[in-house]
Scaffold this active site. Structure first.
Site, PDB file in Angstrom:
ATOM      1  CB  CYS B 415      -0.805   0.078   1.128  1.00 17.82           C
ATOM      2  SG  CYS B 415      -0.054  -0.385   2.694  1.00 17.82           S
ATOM      3  CG  HIS B 458      -4.507   0.602   3.886  1.00 23.77           C
ATOM      4  ND1 HIS B 458      -3.956  -0.394   2.647  1.00 23.77           N
ATOM      5  CD2 HIS B 458      -5.714   1.231   3.038  1.00 23.77           C
ATOM      6  CE1 HIS B 458      -4.471  -0.123   1.603  1.00 23.77           C
ATOM      7  NE2 HIS B 458      -5.276   0.701   1.594  1.00 23.77           N
ATOM      8  CG  ASP B 474      -6.977   1.991  -1.130  1.00 23.13           C
ATOM      9  OD1 ASP B 474      -5.627   1.939  -1.669  1.00 23.13           O
ATOM     10  OD2 ASP B 474      -7.436   1.292  -0.340  1.00 23.13           O
TER      11      ASP B 474
END
Lengths: 322, 675, 305
Positions: B415, B458, B474
């Site tokens: 991420c 995250h 995202d």
């Protein structure tokens, strides 16, 4: 300091009067956190501060657990100590300078799990503990020694019992005053035996003679008919040395007197010590003797009982007694 | 006693110390562990008689000096707390080797107990609490054994068990009843690499974060539970990029500090649907909190403890040195449209002047082709989706121009790589963008609560487009939709890298049904533990008091503390009053004693040396016939029960007791009605 | 078995009138395989009792009158040289009987006394390197005259406890003495019938071991002996040997009373006989004073848990 000590002694006398046997109770037990107990409390405080500063509940829980354990220890320690029942056993008189043994008996209930547990320290008041006694492997009696310092009846110092059971956080202790009738005999002073046949005459004389008796084999004599067959020395007969008869003898002592007088006040203790030595010596030899202390006389006799009587008279002797 | 080599109490204490030091594996230096172990082995060999003498004082002093020097050298790196703990463990091990008199022993016991409490700074889980509990028990056992050395070990255990069972309720009463205090002063904290997010995000570093199974926080929803795609837990906003790492902008921090001083707190006006929930955050020693956008504190208490800043972040006013519970309301449909336009634009569009040239060119081209900002963003996400990108927890190191390397060469990362690359690509073309670090997802436990672990950490981005406010994007979701919808493990299933540096972890075996059930059961337990034990803070205590007392007037509080002490006193009384007269009387003895009492009220006493048979004869000659016979029969039964061979026949014994009772009644009536 | 015991008591009572308790004590002493010391003035029936005991159980009996010139050999026997065979042959002394009455034991010299006590303990006689076993059963009944002590050698305390019991007979009461005077026949031994043979006697002795002793009784005995050790009143505390003797004697007493378990009264019944001579320091304080064993009994509650 001395004054304080006197007040304390009076307090103790009132609170724990003299007795032969003690069942410890709220009157006789003192209890206070031990040094380790204080250290433990400081530790708890430390953990509390740490736990609060870190806002850490587990630390606080540990702290409170330890604190409540401390609280429980107070009760466990007291109840355990209160189960102790102790009494003074048979004591014996001792010579000055010797250590008199005080046998202490711990009375335990028949079920050992119900009785007191742990180590008990024994000693005298204002002295360090002499020994540790384990109540779980109880072996009666426990003997503590006491040095006799002065001639005459002994007043025992208080016996201190203390216990740190169960976790050493509290010290339970008590100062017990045991009733005793220990006499301190004069310290024996080595000297030669001076036995007089008459009271207060200074002539020493021979004190032993032989007499026919039955105790010890003495000699062989020609057998005369009529003597018991059992006396015949059969071994000699078997060797063909002829019939002999065994002769037996025993020693019989002659009685005399031990005198204190003449004696001046400044040598009294030495003189008593010498008499003490002579009494022991004569008893060891099994002789008859009497003791003359001026105002108090003990008729001639022998044996341990007589010895004890003489020594007691010597121990209690004082000029004013007349 | 202390000089005895074969000393159980010393052995127990050394066992406690060695377990303790092993359980403090991380804080305690390994060479000190070795030292502890040596001391332990030495105690064992002394106990078993392999060795007769402990080492001389001189040897020990030398060892102490050397260890002290080494520790002093290390302590520069360790910091105050670890330094102290290490020093304490070292001192304990040396003391254990020495242990010559009572004083040594006492000091060692106190130190070990203190060390146990220090252990709770580092570890607070149930398992560790149990281990530390075991160490405490061993230490206390050692104390017991020290003061009653010849009691059999089993009896020792029993004694300790009884005392522990008695102490626990009192301790708990104290725990709930004693007012919770605020910290007296700031304590040094332990900095552990593993716990929590870090305030720098360096995608080039290895994927460390995702490998921890530690709990980050737990959430209990009041009614509605948001779907997993919406569970973006914001923690940190990182606006400063130096070409390598994302960090919190210094200007932003400055601004926050000024606002705090001026008491200018961000208070958004919100409306629309919302989620209400309670968060229980694990201790992290940091101040950031976790919530879904847009969150506001839900009750007064949380409001007092939380500071809201203009970047939609919730901060605790104090670092989370212990678990922290707060209530939040989240409005998911509200726009994040607050901005200090100039300021935000300035810091969120700045990029380093050089580096990552390929990306710059590529981004500018893409922007040109897209036509609008929004289309550009779509194109970027599309690029991630359709390009040959891979989600991995084992990215290769990218030391230089890491965004270039990532986007064009390796094309594999997690991420942080995607977020970093996308935020950079947006900034290059002048779109304000920033990286948000937090957690995503979490594991729901049967609609009760949601557990979010460190491996749920995250990073995503926020960009200001179309003047409609900060919007969340995202890129990871584009690359690995599983990561969002199913969680980390599903996302890296092929790779097998999930928690692969943990050989033994239940979380790894989620697929095995019963193991998962066990794991979730443990999680329940842990939830309870952290909520009610670790999370019982001042506020929780106040709540408890409120439910108990109604209101918190001084009088009532005083009554409560009095009540606590009264309860403790009562407990003590229950524990120890029966012991005050500990004699247990055999029922036959009791009946016989009752008979004696009755007789003595008629002036017939048993001389205390008299046996039962003799006494019966005496009674017979003193009483009327009926009473005499009744007592004789009773005496015979008593003699049979006390002196006859019993053969363990309980029925017979019971019958005897019954018969004795009836004879006792007969005796009473016969004495009452003579003639 | 019980009726045989009763018969035995009855038979002996014919000659020792009104002394049931002493007879029972003497019997239980024999059942407990112990030696008996009778301490009393002359003419109280010591010899008669011994005779009667031998008679009822059909034991062979011999009597040794201890005097100051009695030598060990007079009692034990001796090796006499036989000139014809050129060898020594053993001529057993009067001690080689199942029941030996050692009359006026304190008149003999300590040497002879210790020879007797040794034989009692070892149940054999050692002479010139060979040992000659004494018959089985082997009982010694020693008698002492407590009053006339001049020229006597009182048994040393350390050896007194070789005797399981010491009893006194005492004067008979008016009625008993009157009855005794009315008896025509003077030869008492002829009046007594043998009531059991040796085998039955040995069986009875085995039965003593099966008497059940509860924990309460053991605790009572322990309390008794412990009290004697703790208290100042007892110059000579009871030894473990004494507590063992006490238990054994009490068991025999229970058998005589027809019970297969012990009750406190059994212990109380035998305690004065078993313990008094162990508690006393010397014969000197024999008369007068309340007996030490009664003091002991009165101090301890048998029922205290």
């Amino acid at each position: 300091m001395g004054k304080l000590r006197q007040i304390y002694n009076r307090f103790l006398d009132k609170r724990i009067p003299v007795a032969r046997q003690f069942q410890l109770n709220h009157k006789s037990i003192f209890i206070f956190p031990s040094k380790f107990g204080w250290l433990y409390l400081v530790l708890c405080l430390g953990i509390f501060i740490l736990g609060t500063n870190y806002q850490n509940n587990l630390m606080l829980l540990l702290c409170f657990f330890l604190v409540s354990l401390f609280l429980l220890n107070l009760f466990v320690a007291y109840l355990n100590f209160a189960k102790i029942s102790v009494q003074l056993g048979k004591t014996h008189n001792e010579f000055v300078g010797e250590r008199a043994q005080l046998p202490l008996w711990f009375n335990l209930p028949k079920n050992s799990t119900q009785g007191p547990h742990g180590l008990v320290e024994l000693g005298f008041l204002r002295q360090s503990a002499q020994l540790q006694h384990d109540l779980d492997s109880n072996q009666n009696p426990v003997k503590i020694a006491f040095v006799c310092e002065e001639r005459g009846p002994i007043k025992l110092p208080r016996v201190t019992l203390s216990s740190f059971y169960p976790m050493g956080l509290f010290r339970c202790w008590t100062h017990l005053a045991f009733e005793s009738n220990i006499l301190a005999y004069p310290k024996p002073v080595p000297c030669s035996v001076q036995l007089t046949s008459q009271q207060q005459s200074l002539e020493p004389e021979s004190t032993q003679s032989q007499e026919s008796g039955f105790d010890d084999f003495d000699s062989l004599k020609n057998y005369r008919p009529g003597e018991p067959l059992y006396h015949v020395a059969w071994k000699q007969f078997a060797k063909g040395q002829g019939m002999y008869s065994k002769q037996f003898s025993s020693s019989v002592s002659v009685s005399g007197w031990l005198n204190l007088i003449p004696c001046s006040a400044d040598v009294l203790e030495v003189k008593l010590g010498q008499l003490c030595h002579q009494v022991n010596e004569l008893t060891r030899r099994g002789q008859h003797f009497g003791l003359d202390l001026g105002h108090h006389k003990i008729e001639p006799d022998s044996g341990p009982l007589h010895q004890q009587r003489c020594l007691e008279a010597l121990a209690r002797f004082s000029w004013s007694a007349s | 006693m202390i000089y005895l080599n074969r000393n159980l109490s010393h052995l127990l204490l050394s066992l406690a110390l060695v377990i303790l030091s092993v359980s403090l594996f991380e804080p305690v230096l390994s060479w000190i562990q070795v030292l502890v172990f040596c001391a332990f082995v030495m105690r064992i060999s002394l106990y078993l008689g392999i060795q007769k003498h402990s080492p001389s004082i001189r040897t020990l002093n030398l060892l102490a000096l050397l260890s002290g020097l080494v520790l002093a050298y290390f302590s520069w790196q360790l910091g105050v707390l670890l330094g102290m703990v290490n020093l304490l463990v070292m001192a304990c091990s040396l003391k254990l080797m020495q242990l010559r008199n009572q004083r040594d022993y006492y000091q060692l016991v106190a130190s070990v107990l203190f060390l146990i409490s220090c252990g709770f700074i580092f570890e607070q889980s149930i398992i560790y609490s149990l281990i530390f509990g075991l160490c405490t028990v061993l230490t206390l056992l050692s104390l017991l054994a020290h003061f009653s050395p010849t009691i059999p070990f089993t009896r020792l255990n029993k004694r300790l068990l009884i005392m522990t069972l008695q102490a626990i309720p009192i301790g708990i009463l104290l725990f709930f009843g004693m007012p919770k205090l605020a910290p007296f002063w700031q304590m040094p904290t332990s900095q552990s690499a593993e716990t929590g997010l870090s305030d720098t995000l360096t995608p080039g570093d290895i994927a460390n974060l995702s490998q921890s199974t530690e709990l980050a926080f737990r959430v209990t929803f009041d009614d509605q539970i948001p779907p997993v795609q919406e569970r973006y837990w914001r923690a940190l906003v990182m606006e400063n990029f130096d070409g390598k790492s994302w960090t919190i902008s210094r200007q932003r921090n400055q601004l926050k500090r000024n606002n705090f001083v001026r008491n200018d707190e961000f208070r958004p006006r919100l409306s629309g649907p919302f989620y209400r929930y309670e968060v229980l955050a694990s201790a992290s020693n940091q101040r950031w909190l976790f919530a879904m956008d847009i969150a506001v504190p839900d009750d007064q208490r949380s409001d007092g403890a939380i500071w809201q800043s203009y970047d939609y972040q919730l901060m605790s006013k104090k670092p989370l040195i212990s678990n922290f519970k707060y209530r939040v309301k989240s409005f998911p449909q509200e726009d994040l449209n607050f901005t200090d336009y100039a300021f935000d634009r300035q810091i969120n569009r700045s990029i380093p002047t050089n580096g990552n040239l390929r990306t710059r060119d590529w981004a500018r081209n893409l922007r040109k082709m897209a036509g609008s900002d929004r289309a550009y963003i779509e194109a970027l996400l599309d690029h991630f989706r359709t390009g040959n990108y891979r989600y991995t927890l084992k990215p290769e190191l990218m030391p230089v121009d890491q965004i270039d390397t990532f986007l064009f060469d390796k094309q594999a990362g997690f991420c942080a790589h995607y977020a970093s690359a996308m935020a950079f690509a947006l900034r290059v073309v002048g779109i304000p963008a920033r990286v948000v670090a937090g957690y995503q997802g979490g594991e729901m436990r049967e609609n009760d609560y949601l557990s979010v672990y460190q491996y749920d950490a995250h990073a995503w981005i926020e960009a200001w487009v179309d003047e409609s406010g900060w919007q969340r994007f995202d890129p990871t979701a584009a690359v690995a939709p599983d990561r969002i919808s199913l969680g980390l493990q599903a996302a890296v299933e092929d790779e097998g890298s999930f928690l692969d540096n943990r050989t033994f972890s239940l979380a790894k075996l989620k697929s095995v049904a019963w193991i998962n059930a066990v794991r979730l059961g443990l999680a329940d337990l842990d939830y309870f533990w952290s909520r009610w034990v670790l999370g019982f803070n001042t506020e929780a205590q106040k709540d408890l008091f409120k439910t108990l007392l109604g209101n918190l007037s001084t009088g009532r509080l005083a009554a409560l503390s009095l009540g606590t002490f009264a309860a403790i006193g009562l407990l003590l009384a229950i524990f120890y009053l029966p012991n005050w007269h500990p004699r247990k009387v055999h029922p036959a003895d009791k009946i016989y004693n009752d008979a004696q009492k009755i007789l003595s009220s008629y002036k017939i006493h048993r001389a205390h040396w008299q046996g039962p048979l003799e006494f019966a004869q005496k009674v017979q000659s003193f009483c009327n016939d009926k009473a005499g016979q009744a007592f004789t029969r009773l005496s015979k039964l008593y003699i049979a029960s006390q002196y006859k061979k019993s053969d363990g026949n309980h029925e017979l014994a019971k019958k005897q007791i019954r018969m004795m009772r009836s004879e006792l009644r007969k005796l009473k009536t016969a004495l009452n009605n003579p003639g | 078995m019980q009726d045989k015991i009763d018969q035995a008591i009855q038979q002996i009572s014919k000659v020792i009138i009104g002394k049931q308790d002493q007879i029972k004590l003497a019997l239980s002493c024999m059942l407990a395989n112990g030696h008996l010391l009778i301490e009393d003035l002359p003419g109280m029936g010591k010899t008669t009792l011994s005779h009667a005991l031998a008679q009822v159980f059909g034991l062979d009996f011999s009597r040794i009158q201890f005097t100051s010139d009695l030598l060990p050999a007079d009692m034990l026997g001796l090796n006499i040289f036989d000139p014809n065979e050129q060898s020594f042959t053993f001529h057993p002394g009067p001690i080689f009987s199942q029941l030996v009455l050692a009359d006026e034991i304190n008149r003999a010299s300590p040497k002879t006394q210790s020879a007797l006590l040794e034989a009692m303990e070892e149940k054999q006689v050692s002479l010139d390197g060979t040992s000659h076993p004494l018959p089985s059963p082997f009982f010694v009944i020693g008698t002492q005259n407590p009053l006339h002590q001049s020229g006597t050698y009182p048994l040393p305390e350390s050896q007194l406890d070789r005797f399981l019991m010491r009893i006194q007979l005492g004067y008979p009461d008016w009625q008993a003495e009157k009855q005794m005077l009315q008896e025509q026949n003077d030869d008492v031994t002829q009046q007594i019938e043998k009531v059991m043979d040796l085998e039955a006697f040995q069986q009875l002795r085995q039965q003593v071991f099966t008497v059940h002793v509860s924990d309460n009784i053991l605790n009572y005995i322990l309390r008794l002996v412990t009290f004697s050790r703790e208290s100042e009143q007892f110059p000579n505390p009871l030894s473990p040997r004494a507590s063992k003797a006490l238990l054994h004697a009490a068991k025999s007493w229970a058998i005589i009373a027809g019970r297969d378990f012990l009750i406190p009264e059994d212990v109380q019944a035998v305690l004065p006989a078993v313990a008094e001579h162990r508690l006393r320091t010397s014969l000197a304080d024999f008369t007068g004073q309340t007996s030490l064993s009664n003091k002991l009994l009165e101090a301890v509650d048998p029922l205290a848990a």
